[in-house]
Scaffold this active site. Sequence first.
Site, PDB file in Angstrom:
ATOM      1  N   HIS A  65       4.072  13.996   5.827  1.00 29.95           N
ATOM      2  CA  HIS A  65       3.916  15.368   5.596  1.00 29.95           C
ATOM      3  C   HIS A  65       4.576  16.165   6.739  1.00 29.95           C
ATOM      4  O   HIS A  65       4.443  16.060   8.179  1.00 29.95           O
ATOM      5  CB  HIS A  65       2.389  15.796   5.574  1.00 29.95           C
ATOM      6  N   CYS A 108      -2.059  -3.357   3.331  1.00 31.46           N
ATOM      7  CA  CYS A 108      -3.185  -4.615   3.095  1.00 31.46           C
ATOM      8  C   CYS A 108      -2.708  -5.715   3.606  1.00 31.46           C
ATOM      9  O   CYS A 108      -1.338  -5.852   3.398  1.00 31.46           O
ATOM     10  CB  CYS A 108      -3.694  -4.339   1.607  1.00 31.46           C
ATOM     11  N   SER A 133       0.757  -1.148   0.041  1.00 37.07           N
ATOM     12  CA  SER A 133       0.149   0.153   0.020  1.00 37.07           C
ATOM     13  C   SER A 133       0.670   1.257   0.161  1.00 37.07           C
ATOM     14  O   SER A 133       1.468   1.647  -0.950  1.00 37.07           O
ATOM     15  CB  SER A 133      -1.146  -0.031   1.116  1.00 37.07           C
TER      16      SER A 133
END
Length: 130
Positions: A73, A88, A68
């Site tokens: 950030h 996943c 995934s």
Amino acid sequence: MQGLHLTADLSHCQCDAGWLTDAPRLLARCTREVAGAGLQVVNQLAHTFPATDHGPGGVTATVLLAESHLCVHTWPEQSGVTVDVYVCNFGGDHSAKAHALMDAMVALFEPQQVLRQVLQRGAVADVKCY
């Protein structure tokens, strides 16, 4: 669709300021930590935002995984970082690898405060969706 989504909101980061502003350096570290956790890099991208009156621009670094993704950030003007790790569990349980990756990313930024959240994705069959 079952998977594990981990998030961390990091405040008052004490790390070297370059980790919050240097996109190539941060992305290289992200890919190294992904490999160290035993996950597979498919692609990667980083973006540096322009400086403002409040300080230097932050960075968004994303590593697309076969399992995934990892997204980081940064907000250097606030000494803050958010981290998302989603895996996943198709073909195997990658939960321990996700936790190891999150632990490595949190350690990198040396936050004084951490808010972690865990979300099991696709685990409930009879949920009403809106």
